[in-house]
Write a protein that holds these residues in place. Structure first.
Motif, PDB file in Angstrom:
ATOM      1  N   THR A  38       0.947  -1.600   0.046  1.00 40.88           N
ATOM      2  CA  THR A  38       0.028  -0.159  -0.066  1.00 40.88           C
ATOM      3  C   THR A  38       0.730   1.222  -0.142  1.00 40.88           C
ATOM      4  O   THR A  38       0.670   2.265  -0.821  1.00 40.88           O
ATOM      5  CB  THR A  38      -0.835  -0.180   1.637  1.00 40.88           C
ATOM      6  OG1 THR A  38      -1.915  -1.122   1.822  1.00 40.88           O
ATOM      7  CG2 THR A  38      -2.295   1.311   1.354  1.00 40.88           C
ATOM      8  N   SER A  44      -4.753   3.007  -1.517  1.00 34.97           N
ATOM      9  CA  SER A  44      -5.509   2.931  -0.207  1.00 34.97           C
ATOM     10  C   SER A  44      -5.323   1.263  -0.013  1.00 34.97           C
ATOM     11  O   SER A  44      -5.395   0.361  -1.033  1.00 34.97           O
ATOM     12  CB  SER A  44      -6.590   2.809  -0.491  1.00 34.97           C
ATOM     13  OG  SER A  44      -7.563   2.040  -1.239  1.00 34.97           O
ATOM     14  N   THR A  45      -5.301   0.463   1.109  1.00 27.82           N
ATOM     15  CA  THR A  45      -5.606  -0.837   1.245  1.00 27.82           C
ATOM     16  C   THR A  45      -6.611  -1.077   0.903  1.00 27.82           C
ATOM     17  O   THR A  45      -7.140  -2.452  -0.281  1.00 27.82           O
ATOM     18  CB  THR A  45      -5.493  -0.488   2.936  1.00 27.82           C
ATOM     19  OG1 THR A  45      -3.349  -0.409   3.686  1.00 27.82           O
ATOM     20  CG2 THR A  45      -5.230  -2.534   3.297  1.00 27.82           C
ATOM     21  N   ILE A  48      -6.038  -1.855  -2.742  1.00 32.79           N
ATOM     22  CA  ILE A  48      -5.741  -2.872  -2.976  1.00 32.79           C
ATOM     23  C   ILE A  48      -5.788  -4.243  -3.348  1.00 32.79           C
ATOM     24  O   ILE A  48      -6.239  -5.249  -3.877  1.00 32.79           O
ATOM     25  CB  ILE A  48      -4.681  -3.261  -2.072  1.00 32.79           C
ATOM     26  CG1 ILE A  48      -3.161  -2.013  -2.300  1.00 32.79           C
ATOM     27  CG2 ILE A  48      -3.453  -4.839  -2.195  1.00 32.79           C
ATOM     28  CD1 ILE A  48      -2.017  -1.843  -2.908  1.00 32.79           C
TER      29      ILE A  48
END
Length: 185
Positions: A38, A44-45, A48
């Motif tokens: 990230t 952003s997570t 992902i």
């Protein structure tokens, strides 16, 4: 929030995969976290995870991407009017080795010994690359050496195996070099 087009999704996936490869190279597969990827990607997570279920998916995607890049290159060589001879083919392949991808490749081979999903990817990638090398050597035997196609395919088999073995040895050597050695003149 606007929807991503297919082209934009593919660009985002590539951005994530490239960031993962850099992290895997630097930290190792095992020590790389989604948080590392990230931070490296700048995404952003949630972004992902919108593209990959987990880190294993990213490992698989990275392996596929590296193979795809090699496949394109080898396919171009085989389709050429004058395909390279085996020595030139090996020379071109080894000259194009990226140290970051080499480190990730060797780590992936290691993971393949204990992770069945990664094992399948590595076996498939190795078999596909060997087949592409076989096609390229066959094309050289037919177009340059003027062999008949059937005997050329047979004769190409051990040559392609040797090219693959030498290429993999060079990948390992490149992966084991230190960053200082990579940048030395």
């Amino acid at each position: 929030m606007p929807r991503l087009t297919d082209a934009r999704k593919e660009l985002r996936r590539t951005q994530i995969t490239d960031a993962a490869v850099r992290c895997f190279s630097r930290n190792g597969l095992e020590r790389t976290s989604i948080a590392d990827i990230t931070a490296e990607s700048g995404l952003s997570t949630g972004s992902i995870y919108a593209h990959y279920r987990n880190k294993a998916d990213l490992v698989r995607a990275a392996a596929r991407e590296m193979l795809h890049r090699r496949a394109d290159t080898i396919g171009e060589y085989a389709a050429a009017d004058v395909p390279p001879d085996p020595d030139e083919l090996l020379s071109r392949l080894t000259a194009a080795i990226d140290p970051v991808q080499a480190r990730v490749g060797v780590q992936t081979w290691s993971e393949a010994t204990t992770d069945p999903a990664v094992h399948d990817i590595v076996v498939d990638a190795t078999d596909r690359m060997r087949a592409m090398l076989h096609d390229c050597v066959t094309a050289w035997l037919v177009k340059v050496e003027h062999h008949e196609p059937a005997p050329a395919r047979e004769r190409a088999t051990p040559i392609a195996h040797r090219i693959m073995a030498l290429y993999q040895a060079e990948l390992l050597y490149t992966a084991l070099r230190t960053p200082t050695e990579e940048t030395a003149p």
